[in-house]
Design a protein around this motif. Structure first.
Motif, mmCIF file in Angstrom:
data_model
loop_
_atom_site.group_PDB
_atom_site.id
_atom_site.type_symbol
_atom_site.label_atom_id
_atom_site.label_comp_id
_atom_site.label_asym_id
_atom_site.label_seq_id
_atom_site.Cartn_x
_atom_site.Cartn_y
_atom_site.Cartn_z
ATOM 1 N N THR A 9 -1.409 7.093 4.029
ATOM 2 C CA THR A 9 -1.159 5.749 4.563
ATOM 3 C C THR A 9 -1.997 5.528 5.808
ATOM 4 O O THR A 9 -2.620 4.480 5.996
ATOM 5 C CB THR A 9 0.346 5.601 4.922
ATOM 6 O OG1 THR A 9 1.111 5.936 3.781
ATOM 7 C CG2 THR A 9 0.690 4.192 5.360
ATOM 8 N N ASN A 45 -5.806 5.400 5.224
ATOM 9 C CA ASN A 45 -6.103 4.104 4.623
ATOM 10 C C ASN A 45 -6.157 3.008 5.691
ATOM 11 O O ASN A 45 -7.066 2.173 5.706
ATOM 12 C CB ASN A 45 -5.017 3.801 3.577
ATOM 13 C CG ASN A 45 -5.301 2.571 2.776
ATOM 14 O OD1 ASN A 45 -6.410 2.388 2.279
ATOM 15 N ND2 ASN A 45 -4.315 1.701 2.654
ATOM 16 N N ASP A 91 0.837 -1.218 0.000
ATOM 17 C CA ASP A 91 0.000 0.000 0.000
ATOM 18 C C ASP A 91 0.865 1.259 0.000
ATOM 19 O O ASP A 91 0.596 2.225 -0.716
ATOM 20 C CB ASP A 91 -0.919 0.036 1.231
ATOM 21 C CG ASP A 91 -2.029 -1.002 1.151
ATOM 22 O OD1 ASP A 91 -2.186 -1.616 0.071
ATOM 23 O OD2 ASP A 91 -2.716 -1.212 2.166
#
Ligand code: HEM
Length: 407
Positions: A152, A155, A121
């Motif tokens: 980040t 998410n 990711d």
């Protein structure tokens, strides 16, 4: 601006030296040169700025302040002291209360399960941000360093990435506020933002599949589910502890790599050396000024402190301690003979940064993915003076970069 405090009676005149990490001009123009100049100060000295506080200069003293909660309580972390109504869990708790929360957070929010997709990711976010740059040019702070940690983290928490700017507005107040009122306002804004966001998520937790949010839902502390106040405090702690810090760290590391082609080429040719090199960069470019309060009247390293005195453990100060590090301003990737240097960039003792893995991951991926895509990386010639924000974390204001683009 906080009015300079009168120096309390128990502080001897020879230990008084002004050091204002929130407002000093010297911090803006050359933060690390200025901090290195503190090597001439006594091991513990007192600054009348920011309400008046003690500063530890030696690595040993700084490590002891981090580690010894019986002498230095984390129930008061901010410098200057701020309104104690917003408690950050686990940072504001001392052991033994701290221990159960810390363990539960480590075992759930930062478990391999919660962070299972962090590597791919983070790489994907990094490449997306790189693709959004004007080819061959970017303003690194606003176009990358602010964005990657927030994206980040949002998410991981299953939050909408469009919330990035709202988060940024209060993060800036908390970390860059020049007055107690401004930092308090940052916490108040963050508190109401997190309250509203968490209430929405708890109304239908199954709809949010963010792995860290789901870990929060599974978490038990001493066998019990955390209540709303505890969840809110932990969430606020993660938002406030985990975003501006990585941003700040990125700005100094990227500036160093842009200005030092020898070190850059070494990493490009030896990517497996990046984890060791990163620790030296974290030593050289510490960013956090962390507060404690003296838990009792005491004599610390020969200095009389009164209960409630504010004490600063600065990771940039520890990293540049000339008694600890030979040529502290020099970046030497082989400083520890191929091993990782042991630094205090993530603190020490019971509060050692719980997000260090996440931070190292993002910093490593930044170096691994960006450097090969930025041949002949350099500071843009029209950049002007590169200045730092003074504040609880040291961060560059702007970092205009240029690199070659294949035609
Ligand atoms: C380069 C990035 C980072 C740096 C330099 C950094 C630095 C630190 C330092 C120095 C401490 C010790 C504070 C104290 O003793 O009071 C700390 C604690 C903490 N950090 Fe970080 N941090 C970083 C990234 C993160 C991230 C990504 C997260 C989470 C998302 C995080 C969450 C925390 C938490 C929750 C604590 C408190 C731990 C406890 O009280 O047990 N940090 N960090």
């Amino acid at each position: 601006m906080t009015a300079p405090a009168t120096v309390p009676d128990h502080v001897p005149a020879h230990l008084v030296k002004s050091f204002d990490f929130r407002n000093d001009k010297a911090i803006s123009s050359d933060p690390y040169g200025y901090i290195a100049s503190l090597n001439d100060c006594p091991e513990i000295f007192f600054s009348p700025d920011l309400g008046g506080y003690w500063i530890a200069r030696s690595t040993d003293a700084i490590e002891e302040i981090f580690a010894d909660h019986e002498r230095f309580t984390a129930t008061s972390l901010a410098i200057p002291k701020r309104d104690a109504s917003v408690v950050l869990i686990p940072n504001n708790f001392d052991p033994p209360k701290h221990t159960a929360y810390r363990k539960a957070m480590a075992n759930n929010l930062f478990s391999p399960r919660a962070l299972a997709t962090i590597d791919p990711d983070t790489r994907a976010f990094t490449l997306k941000l790189f693709d959004e740059f004007t080819p061959g040019r970017c303003e690194f702070v606003s176009e990358f360093a602010y964005k990657l940690p927030i994206d980040t983290f949002l998410n991981l928490m299953g939050a909408d990435l469009s919330l990035r700017d709202q988060c940024l507005s209060w993060i800036k107040l908390i970390f860059r506020g020049q007055t107690v009122e401004e930092t308090n306002q940052g916490f108040i804004d963050a508190f109401s933002w997190v309250t509203e966001w968490l209430q929405q998520q708890l109304a239908n937790p199954a709809a949010n599949q963010g792995p860290m949010f789901q870990a929060l839902m599974r978490m038990k502390i001493d066998g019990k589910r955390p209540d709303f106040d505890d969840m809110r405090s932990m969430t606020l702690m993660l938002f406030s502890g985990g975003l501006d810090t990585i941003t700040s760290q990125m700005t100094h590391i990227m500036r160093f790599l842009a200005e030092n082609p020898g070190h850059r080429d070494y990493l490009l040719q030896n990517p497996s050396a990046i984890p060791v090199a990163l620790e030296e960069l974290l030593r050289r470019f510490g960013i956090s000024f962390i507060g404690r309060a003296a838990a009792k009247d005491q004599v610390f390293r020969g200095v009389v402190m009164k209960q409630g005195d504010v004490v600063c453990a600065g990771t940039p100060i520890a990293g540049l301690d000339a008694d600890q590090w030979h040529n502290p301003l020099e970046v030497d990737f082989d400083r520890a003979g191929g091993r990782r240097v042991k630094h205090l960039g993530f603190g020490a003792g019971p509060h050692l940064c719980i997000g260090a893995y996440l931070a190292r991951k993002q910093l490593t991926i930044m170096i691994e993915e960006l450097l090969p895509r930025m041949p002949d990386l350099r500071i843009a010639p029209d950049a002007g003076a590169i200045e730092s924000h003074a504040g609880a974390t040291l961060m560059l204001k702007k970092l205009p970069l240029e690199w070659n683009v294949a035609t």
